[in-house]
Design a protein around this motif. Structure first.
Motif, PDB file in Angstrom:
ATOM      1  N   GLU A 128       0.896  40.878   2.615  1.00  6.04           N
ATOM      2  CA  GLU A 128      -0.055  40.693   3.559  1.00  6.04           C
ATOM      3  C   GLU A 128      -0.174  39.279   3.889  1.00  6.04           C
ATOM      4  OE1 GLU A 128      -0.627  43.102   1.356  1.00  6.04           O
ATOM      5  OE2 GLU A 128      -0.413  44.620   2.921  1.00  6.04           O
ATOM      6  N   GLU A 129      -0.189  38.475   2.881  1.00  2.00           N
ATOM      7  CA  GLU A 129       0.013  36.786   2.940  1.00  2.00           C
ATOM      8  C   GLU A 129       1.277  36.308   3.206  1.00  2.00           C
ATOM      9  OE1 GLU A 129      -2.602  35.064   3.700  1.00  2.00           O
ATOM     10  OE2 GLU A 129      -3.754  36.909   3.716  1.00  2.00           O
ATOM     11  N   GLU A 171       6.880  37.789  -7.869  1.00  2.00           N
ATOM     12  CA  GLU A 171       5.766  38.067  -7.573  1.00  2.00           C
ATOM     13  C   GLU A 171       5.457  37.892  -6.051  1.00  2.00           C
ATOM     14  OE1 GLU A 171       3.740  35.459 -10.108  1.00  2.00           O
ATOM     15  OE2 GLU A 171       3.434  34.114  -8.522  1.00  2.00           O
ATOM     16  N   ASN A 203       3.044  39.060  -2.199  1.00  2.00           N
ATOM     17  CA  ASN A 203       1.807  39.444  -1.689  1.00  2.00           C
ATOM     18  C   ASN A 203       2.281  39.777  -0.119  1.00  2.00           C
ATOM     19  OD1 ASN A 203      -0.464  39.680  -0.032  1.00  2.00           O
ATOM     20  ND2 ASN A 203      -1.781  38.529  -1.349  1.00  2.00           N
ATOM     21  N   GLN A 242       3.824  35.863   1.009  1.00  2.00           N
ATOM     22  CA  GLN A 242       4.053  34.916  -0.154  1.00  2.00           C
ATOM     23  C   GLN A 242       4.892  35.629  -0.938  1.00  2.00           C
ATOM     24  OE1 GLN A 242       2.920  32.148  -0.345  1.00  2.00           O
ATOM     25  NE2 GLN A 242       0.769  32.141   1.116  1.00  2.00           N
TER      26      GLN A 242
END
Length: 636
Positions: free
Chosen positions: A50-51, A46, A48, A53
């Motif tokens: 943009e962040e 999983e 992200n 993570q």
């Protein structure tokens, strides 16, 4: 179909397409079929972007050393895991079997625990290339401590910076280390660094050179007596997939070194998979990577990658020129090495020597040769291919980084046709793209741009220790939604990638990434220096070397310039390490700056290279007259 081994070009393309279309299924199958897990994952990944993570094999439980050592004991217990080739060729090489490695790592793990190290603690390892370095790394991983290996060529100041940044509780070092005909006093470097490190509670000292060292009571302990008393078995700590495995520092273009954090499961899966395919490793092969374990190449392709595959891996303490320039070739013949992985810097240096050093060797055992650390130039590629590979061993020109954890773009031996200077095609699971200055993806072939990766991969670094914002800003803001490598690349007519070099203020010298800002900061501390700017210029052995343009204060203008040059390089050596010394220093009256005060480094780069043909647009320069003065004073 097993996904673990790529068999031919058709198989590569089929597997690559699958890895891009169905990455979950692709990585799930590799992880499931080739490793031991205490508990399977809930999700393959999983993320992200943009962040910045990322999680891989979410909630899985494992220990990487169970996969590196324990699972081989029934089938390969008596097989050699590590061959230690000492600096002095007259000293006998050591062969450590998987059974012996288990016992040594277990004893070291027990010692660490007895000395108060527990899961999550950081341990600094500052050792030469001796078996204890590998054993210390694996013992940390076994108990869940986070290892931070520091290359044993860094200065006390550089060591202190890294220890403090990650708040290491312990340092493992030695009385000294051998390097060619030199003996390096590592213990005194550690002692000096620890004047400024309040976090360190214990120092374990390996006896290697027998030199006199000062042992601080209550802090410093000789390692061997502790190992003699320790139990030879140990139950590995159960780790989460995303628990940190190690921190490894790399130079940034600005500020202090970046502590790249690699976690356990994804790193394990990637390094094992890439090692198997890029080096075409078979069961009884002997594999040798000449890097130092202090760099990512040593972590991934001396230790973890080979041991995860049950390989025999060579650890070499020496240098290619000692006792003479045939040392590499003698070691290959002595240990019947099948896969040989080294840096273009070493190849260029050896190619400059008499061909007699290499002509007496036939390299009958060699099957694959590899290049790592920087792009390999065409002349070095051909020399290596012809003289070492005998035009029959595939030359794998590998591109990857500390941040990527494992090899990203590389030929697969006997699968991908090689092309001089091209890293060729991405490995399955890796999705490179080229971006233009407007942040658009460049389609098609025969194009150049900034190299980015548009989809996560298991061994990517998860953060910068203690500074996630810096991680995000450095790698994920230049091209939102993508990982920016900091490298430029060219894609040819068939889709092969050629790395064209850094596009930021990091210079690769002898395969080491050196940020210019920290070096400039050190130079500017010299009382005679007002300002400095560092650029790289081509060097026929190192690939690039460092050229310094330095403005002196009024008090320094009448100083002897030779002495000043020596003092500045001494300062760099003390603060960073000898690898960062400048090859050329030019004292100048001014530096070309824009009206906003930014140094126009491309002009300095061109002058350093001796290319005065076209400086590009200089209309924004505040002081164009200084360009002529710098040009006229250029050091040949």
């Amino acid at each position: 179909m097993s996904y673990y081994k790529i068999k031919d070009l058709e198989n590569y393309f089929k597997m690559y397409k699958k890895s891009v279309r169905e990455p979950r299924k692709f990585w799930d199958k590799i992880a499931d079929e080739n490793f031991i897990w205490y508990q399977q994952w809930d999700k393959v990944f999983e993320f992200n972007m943009e962040e910045a993570q990322f999680k891989w094999f979410v909630n899985a439980k494992l220990n990487i050393t169970k996969n590196c050592i324990d699972r081989h004991l029934n089938k390969r217990g008596d097989k050699t895991a590590i061959i230690f080739e000492p600096n002095n060729p007259d000293e006998e090489a050591q062969h450590i079997t998987y059974n012996e490695l288990y016992e040594k790592v277990a004893k070291m793990a027990n010692v660490l625990k007895e000395q108060g190290i527990k899961k999550g603690d950081r341990v600094c390892i500052y050792l030469p290339m001796i078996p204890e370095l590998a054993i210390a790394v694996l013992a940390c991983a076994r108990i869940g401590a986070v290892h931070s290996v520091i290359f044993a060529g860094f200065s006390a100041s550089a060591v202190a910076t890294r220890i403090n940044d990650s708040e290491c509780k312990m340092v493992i070092t030695s009385d000294g280390g051998y390097r060619g005909n030199k003996v390096i006093d590592l213990k005194s470097i550690v002692d000096e660094s620890l004047f400024n490190c309040s976090c360190v509670e214990k120092v374990l000292v390996v006896k290697r050179t027998g030199g006199n060292v000062i042992m601080k009571e209550g802090r410093d302990i000789w390692l061997q007596p502790l190992l003699d008393e320790a139990l030879g078995n140990h139950v590995a700590e159960i780790m989460d997939a995303e628990d940190p495995l190690f921190i490894l520092y790399t130079s940034g273009s600005t500020g202090k070194p970046k502590g790249m954090v690699h976690t356990t499961a994804g790193y394990m899966v990637s390094t094992a998979y890439t090692f198997k395919n890029v080096f075409s490793y078979e069961e009884d092969d002997v594999y040798w990577c000449t890097a130092d374990i202090g760099w990512i190449t040593g972590h991934s392709y001396i230790l973890y990658g080979p041991l995860l595959n049950g390989a025999t891996t060579v650890i070499f303490e020496g240098i290619p020129s000692y006792p003479d320039h045939s040392r590499f070739w003698e070691v290959i013949e002595k240990h019947k090495v099948n896969q040989f992985y080294t840096a273009p810097t070493a190849i260029r240096a050896l190619a400059k020597e008499s061909v007699e050093y290499i002509q007496r060797f036939q390299f009958k055992s060699l099957k694959v040769i590899g290049s790592v650390g920087e792009p390999i130039n065409e002349e070095a590629w051909h020399w290596y291919n012809d003289h070492v590979g005998g035009k029959r061993c595939p030359l794998v020109d590998t591109w990857w980084q500390t941040e990527t954890g494992g090899i990203m773009i590389s030929p697969i031996p006997f699968v991908t046709p090689t092309k001089p200077t091209y890293a060729s095609l991405p490995l399955p699971g890796i999705q490179p793209v080229l971006m233009d200055e407007l942040r658009n993806e460049i389609e098609g072939n025969q194009v150049t741009g900034s190299l980015c990766i548009k989809f996560p991969w298991p061994s990517m670094a998860r953060t910068i220790w203690g500074d996630h914002q810096r991680y995000k800003d450095t790698y994920f803001t230049a091209f939102p939604g993508k990982y920016f490598t900091g490298d430029g690349a060219l894609r040819d007519e068939v889709g092969y990638y050629r790395i064209t070099g850094r596009v930021d203020d990091v210079i690769i010298v002898s395969g080491h990434n050196l940020g210019t800002a920290p070096i400039e900061d050190n130079i500017n501390e010299h009382p005679a220096v007002a300002e400095s700017a560092i650029v790289g210029f081509p060097h026929d052995v190192k690939g690039n070397a460092l050229y310094g343009f330095i403005i002196l204060k009024e008090s320094g203008e009448n100083r002897d310039k030779e002495n000043l040059t020596r003092e500045i390089n001494q300062l760099i050596s003390e603060q960073i390490g000898p690898i960062a010394k400048l090859d050329k220093i030019q004292f100048v009256k001014g530096l070309p700056k824009t009206r906003s005060g930014k140094i126009m480094r491309r002009i300095l780069r061109k002058i350093a290279e001796g290319d005065f043909a076209n400086f590009g647009d200089t209309s924004t320069l505040l002081n164009p007259e200084c360009v002529e003065e710098i040009k006229n004073g250029r050091i040949e």
